[in-house]
Enzyme design. Sequence first.
Site, PDB file in Angstrom:
ATOM      1  N   GLU A 144       1.165  -1.747  -0.207  1.00 59.93           N
ATOM      2  CA  GLU A 144       0.188   0.143  -0.205  1.00 59.93           C
ATOM      3  C   GLU A 144       0.933   1.339  -0.011  1.00 59.93           C
ATOM      4  O   GLU A 144       0.500   2.197  -0.955  1.00 59.93           O
ATOM      5  CB  GLU A 144      -0.769   0.119   1.459  1.00 59.93           C
ATOM      6  N   HIS A 172     -11.049  -4.746   9.507  1.00 60.48           N
ATOM      7  CA  HIS A 172     -11.336  -4.467   9.147  1.00 60.48           C
ATOM      8  C   HIS A 172     -13.212  -3.432   8.879  1.00 60.48           C
ATOM      9  O   HIS A 172     -13.420  -3.795   7.636  1.00 60.48           O
ATOM     10  CB  HIS A 172     -12.175  -5.826   8.231  1.00 60.48           C
TER      11      HIS A 172
END
Lengths: 338, 338
Positions: A57, A126
Amino acid sequence: MRTMSYRDAIRAAMLEEMRRDPAVVVFCEDARFWTMPTNGFVDEFGPDRVPIMPISEEGFTGAAIGAAMTGLRPIVDYTISNLMYVAWDQLVNHAAKNRYLFGGQTSVPIVFRAAMKYANATAAQHSDRPYPQLMNVPGLKIVVPSTPADALGLLKSAIRDDDPVVYFEPLMLWGRKGEVPDGDHLVPIGRAAVAREGSDVTVVAIGDAVPAALTVAEHLAGEGIEVEVIDPRTLVPLDTAAILDSVAKTGRLVVADPAHRTCGAAAEISARVAEEGFDSLRAPIVRVTAPDVHPPFSPVLERLMYPTPERIHAAVRAVLRNASTAATAAAAGELIGR
Amino acid sequence: MDTDLQLDALRRMVRIRRFEEAAMSIVRKGQGIAGSVHICIGQEGAIVGSCLALRREDYMVGYHRSHGHPIAKGADMGPLMAELMGRATGVCRGKGGSMHLADFSVGSLGETAIVGAGIPQAVGAAYSARVRGTDQVALAFFGDGAANIGSFHEGLNLAAAWNLGVVFVCENNLYAMSTALADTMAADSIAARAAAYRMPGIEVDGQDVGAVHEAVSAAVERGRAGGGPTLVEARTYRYRDHAEYGTLDLGHRAVEELEQWRTRDPIDLLRARLLDSGVDVALLDQLDADVAAEVAAAVTFAKRSPMPAPEELYEDLWATPIEPSPRRDAVPVAGAAR
């Protein structure tokens, strides 16, 4: 008009803009996976514009910045909003700041897509709503569409915008269907929508709190109470005028925001109305937010967190009673304030 | 390098040194450079040898110790000095300062104060060149300290996986601030890390501008021809402390170590080589005089430049500013409580 899901609207927006502009590219881990809105893109646009991503990322966010400063318009899809924290340095220190630091010599036209996968039993790493944190970073435009039409129109506008735009998608809305105008449908960044007109109470609702607020408005209409639901759609820059106009009409404000309470979007909206619309208010402002705890795994606990229709309903009732701050806070949800 | 290119290299190295000496003098005398200043004197061979291997339209990314890099890439020194002094005429209009020089007109995509963060951005610039169908390459400068941060590894992996035309140039000056490389890396070669990403890793004498130029030129040609990235480790040395603190404190370094490196000063080495090859000393003296005049002119330009006006605080944040929507003619609610 066409009818499509929120997810398909996102896909349509990317397809339309990639066909329109060869500078648009997609950075997404597993972009070819069947669940991804970008599934199949590589067949049409080729591996250069839909490159295969390693799990990097920070690296690919930096690469998107370098690409954006040299003529491309990357769409960076973090797939799950929490994963953007891994790229925080590139996002906050570079994407948001480079234009300013370099005296306007460059711009960073990137769309950062972030699906907010909360209320989905995936626990705190998450399940998140990171937009308030980024509202505190100048240089990023922030949108949170709540309908398929806005998902399409705002994503297309974001892709064409020359500044970095962070595009937050409540994942629970992905399956929601709605009508979308035909043709080149663009929704301007920085403009709120009046999701439902009303004269008694203003509910400013964000993301999936919008359908929740509309449910409440529908219910109360049966009792002759007219709730006006404002969907800001864009959080930066915030359409303060639209909110103030509504509060000037109704005199009462509830802000429903699925993100955490402290320094959140609801806090900012409340502060602006308190500063600039104080004379219009007939009752204290009430925020309906998530409490300052992490989303737990257990669905039994997690479902208590977010602005449900029940909590919004209680808040609307409270402001209609002109209740005191303590009473309205209590009515808005027993979890608030802990 | 032929004699003409050697003379060009000498001119650029002397420019960097005189520029930085002038900056140090301004800092020392309190004449208008605020904040921290990181001096690259001693490392000019690595910087100039690399930049001379690039075309003007090729991309270059620097780091916090990068006054010299845009100079080597061909930037005008006046706006660079004005930037250090926070003037309106600064290359970044006074928004970036010493650690964020950028001159997009010569392919200098800017510098970052976050160690290693420019590396993936250079990768993105090379990716962008591929998508746009140009043969530009991108060069990322960084120090030895950056070899231990994630951006380095993610950037190298991305460039190798995508076979991009990137040259990674590590200026290994043996110290990250005051921490010796030997204390933070078990291995003794940064270039050796290239093998893990299946790219060539080359160690070169950073004090020998010709050797650096040869190594980087080969890497640039490979990258431009589609042969992928290269990691070049230039062994060099910083004469000054990490930043200018008003005194020269070598920290843990021995004076003997500094003196030893000074015997292989990159400017002295090239000058001696040119004299050996028969170049007239008068020509070199003239070069020195010319550069001294250029730097003096840059300082004069900076000192005579205006400070930014207060309204410039708000400029350069957005490429596409969004005007707030106007208020409707809001009439306060009749019977409002206050």
